[in-house]
Design a protein around this motif. Structure first.
Motif, PDB file in Angstrom:
ATOM      1  N   TYR A   1       1.868  14.131  10.046  1.00  0.00           N
ATOM      2  CA  TYR A   1       2.081  15.423  10.688  1.00  0.00           C
ATOM      3  C   TYR A   1       2.814  16.399   9.764  1.00  0.00           C
ATOM      4  CZ  TYR A   1       0.081  14.408  15.223  1.00  0.00           C
ATOM      5  OH  TYR A   1      -0.816  14.144  16.235  1.00  0.00           O
ATOM      6  N   ALA A   2       3.497  15.899   8.764  1.00  0.00           N
ATOM      7  CA  ALA A   2       4.052  16.797   7.745  1.00  0.00           C
ATOM      8  C   ALA A   2       2.921  17.475   6.985  1.00  0.00           C
ATOM      9  CB  ALA A   2       4.954  16.020   6.791  1.00  0.00           C
TER      10      ALA A   2
ATOM     11  N   ILE B   1      -8.623  17.605  14.340  1.00  0.00           N
ATOM     12  CA  ILE B   1      -7.563  18.304  15.083  1.00  0.00           C
ATOM     13  C   ILE B   1      -7.298  19.668  14.460  1.00  0.00           C
ATOM     14  CG2 ILE B   1      -5.094  18.279  15.639  1.00  0.00           C
ATOM     15  CD1 ILE B   1      -5.371  15.164  15.782  1.00  0.00           C
ATOM     16  N   LEU B   2      -7.177  19.687  13.143  1.00  0.00           N
ATOM     17  CA  LEU B   2      -6.897  20.935  12.442  1.00  0.00           C
ATOM     18  C   LEU B   2      -8.014  21.954  12.655  1.00  0.00           C
ATOM     19  CD1 LEU B   2      -5.485  19.388   9.166  1.00  0.00           C
ATOM     20  CD2 LEU B   2      -4.264  21.031  10.596  1.00  0.00           C
ATOM     21  N   GLY B   3      -9.262  21.493  12.589  1.00  0.00           N
ATOM     22  CA  GLY B   3     -10.387  22.400  12.780  1.00  0.00           C
ATOM     23  C   GLY B   3     -10.419  22.988  14.183  1.00  0.00           C
TER      24      GLY B   3
ATOM     25  N   LEU C   1       0.157  18.239  28.635  1.00  0.00           N
ATOM     26  CA  LEU C   1       0.094  17.228  29.689  1.00  0.00           C
ATOM     27  C   LEU C   1      -0.948  16.159  29.373  1.00  0.00           C
ATOM     28  CD1 LEU C   1       0.411  19.459  32.889  1.00  0.00           C
ATOM     29  CD2 LEU C   1       2.096  17.821  32.016  1.00  0.00           C
ATOM     30  N   LEU C   2      -2.101  16.580  28.873  1.00  0.00           N
ATOM     31  CA  LEU C   2      -3.120  15.596  28.502  1.00  0.00           C
ATOM     32  C   LEU C   2      -2.644  14.741  27.340  1.00  0.00           C
ATOM     33  CD1 LEU C   2      -5.947  14.415  28.874  1.00  0.00           C
ATOM     34  CD2 LEU C   2      -6.796  16.144  27.267  1.00  0.00           C
TER      35      LEU C   2
ATOM     36  N   VAL D   1      -1.732   8.000  18.780  1.00  0.00           N
ATOM     37  CA  VAL D   1      -1.029   9.291  18.759  1.00  0.00           C
ATOM     38  C   VAL D   1      -1.990  10.383  18.312  1.00  0.00           C
ATOM     39  CG1 VAL D   1       0.878  10.599  17.761  1.00  0.00           C
ATOM     40  CG2 VAL D   1       1.184   8.175  18.313  1.00  0.00           C
ATOM     41  N   PHE D   2      -2.762  10.110  17.250  1.00  0.00           N
ATOM     42  CA  PHE D   2      -3.701  11.100  16.725  1.00  0.00           C
ATOM     43  C   PHE D   2      -4.911  11.269  17.651  1.00  0.00           C
ATOM     44  CE2 PHE D   2      -1.763   8.915  12.985  1.00  0.00           C
ATOM     45  CZ  PHE D   2      -0.883   9.925  12.653  1.00  0.00           C
ATOM     46  N   LEU D   3      -5.398  10.166  18.233  1.00  0.00           N
ATOM     47  CA  LEU D   3      -6.522  10.267  19.162  1.00  0.00           C
ATOM     48  C   LEU D   3      -6.154  11.099  20.390  1.00  0.00           C
ATOM     49  CD1 LEU D   3      -8.388   6.821  19.355  1.00  0.00           C
ATOM     50  CD2 LEU D   3      -9.308   9.051  18.707  1.00  0.00           C
ATOM     51  N   SER D   4      -4.945  10.930  20.888  1.00  0.00           N
ATOM     52  CA  SER D   4      -4.489  11.710  22.038  1.00  0.00           C
ATOM     53  C   SER D   4      -4.442  13.189  21.688  1.00  0.00           C
ATOM     54  CB  SER D   4      -3.108  11.228  22.496  1.00  0.00           C
ATOM     55  OG  SER D   4      -3.147   9.865  22.870  1.00  0.00           O
ATOM     56  N   ASN D   5      -3.971  13.491  20.505  1.00  0.00           N
ATOM     57  CA  ASN D   5      -3.919  14.876  20.035  1.00  0.00           C
ATOM     58  C   ASN D   5      -5.315  15.466  19.925  1.00  0.00           C
ATOM     59  OD1 ASN D   5      -3.316  17.320  18.759  1.00  0.00           O
ATOM     60  ND2 ASN D   5      -1.870  16.413  17.358  1.00  0.00           N
ATOM     61  N   LEU D   6      -6.253  14.686  19.397  1.00  0.00           N
ATOM     62  CA  LEU D   6      -7.630  15.154  19.237  1.00  0.00           C
ATOM     63  C   LEU D   6      -8.255  15.491  20.592  1.00  0.00           C
ATOM     64  CD1 LEU D   6     -10.119  15.685  17.495  1.00  0.00           C
ATOM     65  CD2 LEU D   6     -10.608  13.225  17.558  1.00  0.00           C
ATOM     66  N   ALA D   7      -8.061  14.630  21.579  1.00  0.00           N
ATOM     67  CA  ALA D   7      -8.605  14.886  22.916  1.00  0.00           C
ATOM     68  C   ALA D   7      -8.000  16.143  23.523  1.00  0.00           C
ATOM     69  CB  ALA D   7      -8.350  13.680  23.816  1.00  0.00           C
TER      70      ALA D   7
END
Length: 501
Positions: free
Chosen positions: A48-49, A126-128, A158-159, A203-209
């Motif tokens: 995340y940095a 995620i960035l895109g 929340l998601l 953690v990253f998959l949750s962010n992507l969704a």
């Protein structure tokens, strides 16, 4: 005071998504520190940095540029939106593909073993998605649709939080539940969606969704968008304004996140007994989260302040308004600095569940004060945005980046992550001071600098007094009493001045 109250109202609405959302996200810190070792959490902190840097590259200053151009007389806002979003969409696709192809080298920078290239691919997506969403969000802010903005942001959080709880807490509990228990009945469902080997990858998959859902919720702003191939006559003035902002943003990210990238490279082996370099990054990253209370105020303020400053730029008394805003922003942040710093003895264990994380609590007051000066800098930076001299922001950010790198190089081998915290404070103080000094020459504003510095020195003195007492019964009492004393003094002194700047 009427204008300041309007800004405070807008800040409060944006704060619903920023503060409430961040608090919900922050509640994940105890989950992470309970379920992941410091070395595992170091992966999240490190990646995340890089995300912080790449977010700036993906949006390259177009949000602020859109505000500036949209407020010009005679500007066709709809056409500006179409062309700017078209440009952002094209660049996001190219950068996402490029970053996904470079997944392995990116993970190599974190000294991670092969086998989790998907982490970097998910980060690229995620960035895109977030970059494409940036301009619709900017449009909502421009149109003063703060409630819709806040609702979408909050839904995103929340998601994200819900999926983290599902994959990191519920799924492992079901997988290890005793036969015949209530949770054991959920095993067939969990087995279809849960892979224990992914670990922090969830953690990253949750962010992507959550990022994907955000685009769907911005459907109205995206459906009335019409693709326009960016013309050269459009690109030249737009990029001339935006690119210095991007360079300024990159320099800002150097100051904000480079320490977590440099730590595993410059920290001597075995500097912290029992902790690897990546584990030290995890400890520092977890403790950095405790400065989030200051970051929440700053982010909510920025969402409201940027369009507010541009809209007020033509008013005759705008300098006095800017001075008043800076004063109350600084005093509110000073109170947060005192309150959090003096109560770390119980706040720390509440959120950092493993003893290895608590060893880094000494950095929190330093980082809180550093973030306070970062917020002051954001206030002061209004002068070069309103005068279209954004290159000054680049120079200031670059000076801060040089100082950050130099101090991290000198201090990490000697002080570890505490050195990184001091480097952050020195950098943000220097940037705020330099921005004020230059602003006095190009766009004078009657900021009450001396009085604010006295208040900040008083806040630092109270924190020093409380920390000198230590973890005693008196220390707990002072943790509640001294912030109240500071707030009372501010009210009494400023009330005598009529709450003016």
């Amino acid at each position: 005071m009427g204008i300041a109250k309007k800004l405070a109202s807008q800040t409060a609405i944006y704060g619903v998504s920023s503060i409430v959302g961040r608090v919900l996200s922050y509640l994940l810190v105890p989950i992470y520190t309970a379920h992941f070792a410091a070395a595992e959490y170091g992966i999240v902190t490190g990646l995340y940095a890089y995300v912080s840097f790449l977010n700036v590259v993906f949006t390259y200053g177009l949000e602020t540029t859109f505000f500036r151009f949209a407020n010009r007389p005679g500007e066709d806002r709809r056409e500006l939106y179409n062309r700017t979003l078209s440009l952002l969409l094209l660049s996001s696709v190219v950068l996402t593909v490029l970053l996904a192809l470079l997944a392995r080298p990116l993970l190599g920078l974190l000294h991670l073993p092969p086998g989790h290239d998907e982490y970097a691919i998910w980060v690229a997506l995620i960035l895109g998605l977030d970059a494409v969403a940036a301009l619709p969000f900017a449009r909502l802010r421009l149109e003063n649709k703060a409630r819709k903005f806040a609702a979408i942001r909050l839904t995103n959080i929340l998601l994200y939080v819900g999926l983290n709880l599902f994959f990191i807490v519920l799924c492992p509990a079901v997988a290890h539940s005793a036969p015949g228990s209530l949770l054991a009945g959920l095993r067939p469902l969990v087995a279809t969606v849960y892979n224990p080997s992914l670990g922090v990858g969830y953690v990253f998959l949750s962010n992507l969704a959550a990022s994907a859902l955000t685009l769907l919720l911005l459907g109205r702003e995206l459906l009335d968008f019409r693709f326009r191939w960016p013309r050269l006559d459009f690109l030249q003035p737009l990029l001339a304004y935006a690119l210095p902002l991007m360079l300024m943003g990159l320099a800002g990210m150097v100051n904000e996140t480079l320490d977590r990238i440099l730590l595993p490279a410059w920290l001597p082996a075995h500097f912290y007994p029992g902790l690897s370099q990546l584990a030290a990054v995890g400890v520092y990253g977890a403790c950095y989260k405790l400065s989030i209370f200051m970051s929440l105020i700053i982010q909510a303020f920025r969402y409201a302040a940027e369009p507010f400053f541009f809209s007020q730029s033509t008013e005759k008394n705008s300098p006095a308004t800017f001075a008043l805003v800076l004063k109350w922003f600084t005093l509110c942040c000073a109170f947060i600095f005192v309150a959090i710093s003096l109560n770390l003895n119980w706040i720390g264990p509440l959120f950092l569940k493993r003893p290895e994380y608590l060893t880094g609590l000494s950095v929190v007051p330093i980082l809180l004060l550093a973030n306070l000066f970062l917020g002051v800098y954001y206030n002061l930076s209004v002068w070069f945005k309103l005068t279209d001299k954004t290159y000054f922001g680049t120079y200031i950010g670059a000076a801060g980046a040089v100082l950050t790198i130099a101090l991290n190089f000198l201090l990490i081998p000697v002080l570890g992550y505490v050195g990184s915290a001091w480097a952050t404070l020195a950098c943000y103080f220097m940037m705020a001071a330099l921005c004020w000094w230059l602003g006095e020459r190009h766009f004078p504003v009657p900021y009450p600098v001396k009085r604010l510095l006295l208040w900040l020195l008083g806040a630092v003195g109270l924190v020093g007094l409380g920390q000198a007492v230590g973890h005693t019964r008196l220390g707990y009492v002072l943790g509640f009493a001294l912030p109240a004393v500071f707030a009372g003094l501010v009210y009494l002194v400023e009330a005598r001045r009529g709450f003016r700047a």
